[in-house]
Scaffold this active site. Sequence first.
Site, PDB file in Angstrom:
ATOM      1  N   HIS A 276       0.806  -1.222   0.000  1.00  0.00           N
ATOM      2  CA  HIS A 276       0.000   0.000   0.000  1.00  0.00           C
ATOM      3  C   HIS A 276       0.828   1.256   0.000  1.00  0.00           C
ATOM      4  O   HIS A 276       0.272   2.352  -0.031  1.00  0.00           O
ATOM      5  CB  HIS A 276      -0.924  -0.011   1.215  1.00  0.00           C
ATOM      6  CG  HIS A 276      -0.198   0.040   2.527  1.00  0.00           C
ATOM      7  ND1 HIS A 276       0.636  -0.962   2.942  1.00  0.00           N
ATOM      8  CD2 HIS A 276      -0.166   0.979   3.498  1.00  0.00           C
ATOM      9  CE1 HIS A 276       1.139  -0.650   4.130  1.00  0.00           C
ATOM     10  NE2 HIS A 276       0.685   0.517   4.476  1.00  0.00           N
ATOM     11  N   CYS A 277       2.161   1.161   0.044  1.00  0.00           N
ATOM     12  CA  CYS A 277       2.989   2.363   0.174  1.00  0.00           C
ATOM     13  C   CYS A 277       3.989   2.550  -0.961  1.00  0.00           C
ATOM     14  O   CYS A 277       3.954   3.551  -1.665  1.00  0.00           O
ATOM     15  CB  CYS A 277       3.748   2.327   1.512  1.00  0.00           C
ATOM     16  SG  CYS A 277       2.722   2.643   2.959  1.00  0.00           S
ATOM     17  N   ILE A 278       4.902   1.600  -1.133  1.00  0.00           N
ATOM     18  CA  ILE A 278       6.044   1.834  -2.015  1.00  0.00           C
ATOM     19  C   ILE A 278       5.647   2.074  -3.464  1.00  0.00           C
ATOM     20  O   ILE A 278       6.248   2.919  -4.138  1.00  0.00           O
ATOM     21  CB  ILE A 278       7.058   0.679  -1.904  1.00  0.00           C
ATOM     22  CG1 ILE A 278       7.478   0.498  -0.446  1.00  0.00           C
ATOM     23  CG2 ILE A 278       8.291   0.955  -2.746  1.00  0.00           C
ATOM     24  CD1 ILE A 278       8.434  -0.650  -0.217  1.00  0.00           C
TER      25      ILE A 278
END
Length: 445
Positions: A276-278
């Site tokens: 969900h971030c990188i």
Amino acid sequence: MTEPSAFDRLRAALAEKTATAGIIGLGYVGLPLAAAAGRGGFRTLGFDIDPAKTVELNAGRSYIEAVSAHELKGLVEAGRFEATADFARLSDCDVVVICVPTPLDRHREPDLSYIEATGRDIAAALRPGQLVVLESTTYPGTTREVLKPILEATGLVGGRDFFLGFSPEREDPGNSRFETVTIPKVVAGDGPEASALVQAFYGAVVKEVVPVSSPDVAEAVKITENVFRAVNIALVNELKVIYEAMGIDVWEVIEAAKTKPFGFMPFYPGPGLGGHCIPIDPFYLSWRSREFEVATRFIELAGEINTAMPARVVEVLARALDQRHQKALSAARVLVLGLAYKKNVRDVRESPSFKLMHLLEDRGAKVDFHDPHVDQVPPTREHAEFTGRVSAPLTTDTLKTYDAVLIATDHDAVDYTLVAEAALVVDTRNAMAARGLAGANVVKA
């Protein structure tokens, strides 16, 4: 006698553990935080738009590995946790923490619609004396420029009537060494009183609080952490391509390089970025930087390299099928091993496996997946066509029906000795070699 201010009342409630915490969004970030707040002594309300989730949680059934059913049931029975879909109950909360998604839209620009909608839900119930904290990863300035105006449209003033802060989530699903309570928590408030309240709340929930000077700085901390990872993953992905051309195994290089006790940190190549971030956060910073007329060439180049990896993996697979088995990819049956974006979890958010499956099917291949942690593809925002597909069994008989196995996620629960029986194994994670199974039918990609 002077009546206590909204700040004094909330500070006292936090110190005495009489405050109620409200956590909006009960996913991989929100549910572990809600459990930590409950363990920290606060009565905690968890808010989610899915009523079915709230029913499950109130029955003590957890769908997140980081929160066991035993722990959840104990919190429910002790009155420390309750899940609800009734957002009017936000007025019951003294602290409201926002843990909602911040995806990219189809133009790869920030989609803040979840934050904005949640802000309006909070505004509808906002009262004096509440602390509102955003945890969703976003670009620097979001808390002040997007969330604060929504809340102040009520007529209440931030820093006087209510208090606003930002504290980036740092969850790492599947990492048994760290949990919500033991990961240092970066915190910031919009003004000195908000800062004191944010520190007081999280200081009662986690072991270490790291205060910074403003929400903008805290937002930049989270973006920096993930840009750092994205750029370094892009570097090793590019090195993999270079060393492959030279006949050098990049995995062997990294294993040797990481023995250096200083000046090197190991990152590993893969079939693309997931989670969900990188895959998302660098684009948030690039988008924000354009407003200041600052180029982000390094970040954008890393994004191009990482985004190109799934297509490269498919080309390696197609070439291996052609050269080793005189089989066209369009006529092949392929088993993708691993749907989750990282090993030993069931989290499929932004998983590169979806992109691999798309590319393979676009080339005419028949594709199944096997994942010991994902029985069925859950609903996703961008891959609705895969929803409901069921994990194929991994047996000697089923392996015989596939022309190739593509290892996209190296779960420990997979029988790799069995996988070694496949006609062709294309390994993007070095899973076979790491287990001494790098036979003639194994190709690294």
